[in-house]
Design an enzyme around this catalytic site. Structure first.
Site, PDB file in Angstrom:
ATOM      1  CG  ASN A   1      79.976  19.058 -12.259  1.00 58.95           C
ATOM      2  OD1 ASN A   1      79.538  19.231 -13.389  1.00 58.95           O
ATOM      3  ND2 ASN A   1      79.185  18.888 -11.206  1.00 58.95           N
TER       4      ASN A   1
ATOM      5  CG  ASP B   1      82.556  23.019  -1.086  1.00 61.38           C
ATOM      6  OD1 ASP B   1      82.478  22.029  -1.830  1.00 61.38           O
ATOM      7  OD2 ASP B   1      82.279  22.969   0.125  1.00 61.38           O
TER       8      ASP B   1
ATOM      9  CE1 TYR C   1      70.247  17.167  -2.217  1.00 64.95           C
ATOM     10  CE2 TYR C   1      72.423  18.053  -2.770  1.00 64.95           C
ATOM     11  CZ  TYR C   1      71.629  17.131  -2.102  1.00 64.95           C
ATOM     12  OH  TYR C   1      72.212  16.174  -1.308  1.00 64.95           O
TER      13      TYR C   1
END
Length: 218
Positions: free
Chosen positions: A13, A83, A168
């Site tokens: 990412n 994470d 999010y």
């Protein structure tokens, strides 16, 4: 000839790579873009590809360590993995470690947001508490294995807002603000974010590692 990387971020990412480089830069004078790379950047530099690491842990810390260890073993370089995810109080802490897979396909941010907001459509504002949680792990040759963590508490908006960030970010409004994380500037987000907290806790270990020139005398 480009210098070899000195630290691999165990992610594909690129948003995370940019964000983590930005967090490290103030603490490592002269930090070059090629010093800290993603898995894709490491492969482009000629290092072995660790492949996809199965995130079989049940906590953010377990998954971060699994990724850091696998990437360090494959590349032979120190690796940092994080994470992170969104935890919603009325869902008992879910999506949690399943945040990126919530709608069934890994990393489909739009689908994840749609599903989450649909699930919470009838939940009143007073009960929409949620938080971002992050664990960051360092592993590899010549370093002490370390895990740090960070948490950003807030509440969930009813519709996505803002064009910044990822995941999010468009639906979490941090406590004390009226904007979502996606409406904050990068500097504002870094100052309070869960990932920022976790990475800053690693800086004392990472800064000397990155400041130290490689064997070539760089």
């Amino acid at each position: 000839m480009a210098a070899a990387p000195r630290l691999v971020l165990a992610t594909r990412n690129e948003h995370k790579v940019v964000e983590l480089r930005r967090l490290l830069a103030p603490h490592v004078p002269g930090l070059a873009e090629g010093d800290v790379v993603s898995v894709a950047g490491a492969v482009a530099a000629g290092l072995p590809d660790p492949g996809e690491v199965a995130e079989t842990g049940v906590t953010f810390a377990e998954n971060a360590l699994l990724k850091a260890r696998a990437v360090a073993a494959a590349t032979g370089l120190p690796a940092v993995a994080d994470d992170s995810g969104l935890c919603v109080a009325v869902l008992g802490g879910a999506p949690g470690v399943f945040s990126a897979l919530w709608a069934g396909r890994h990393g489909d941010d739009a689908a994840n947001l749609r599903l989450l907001l649909a699930q919470l459509a009838d939940v009143p504002d007073a009960h929409r508490a949620a938080w971002f949680e992050c664990a960051a792990a360092l592993s590899g040759p010549g370093v002490e294995e370390t895990v740090t963590s960070g948490t950003l508490h807030g509440r969930l908006a009813r519709q996505p807002r803002g064009d910044g960030g990822f995941g999010y970010d468009p639906v979490l409004v941090p406590d004390g603000d009226v904007r979502t994380c996606a409406e904050l500037t990068p500097d504002e987000k870094d100052a309070i974010s869960h990932r920022g907290q976790a990475v800053r806790a690693l800086v004392a270990t990472l800064a000397p590692l990155l400041a130290r020139g490689p064997e070539t005398g760089r």
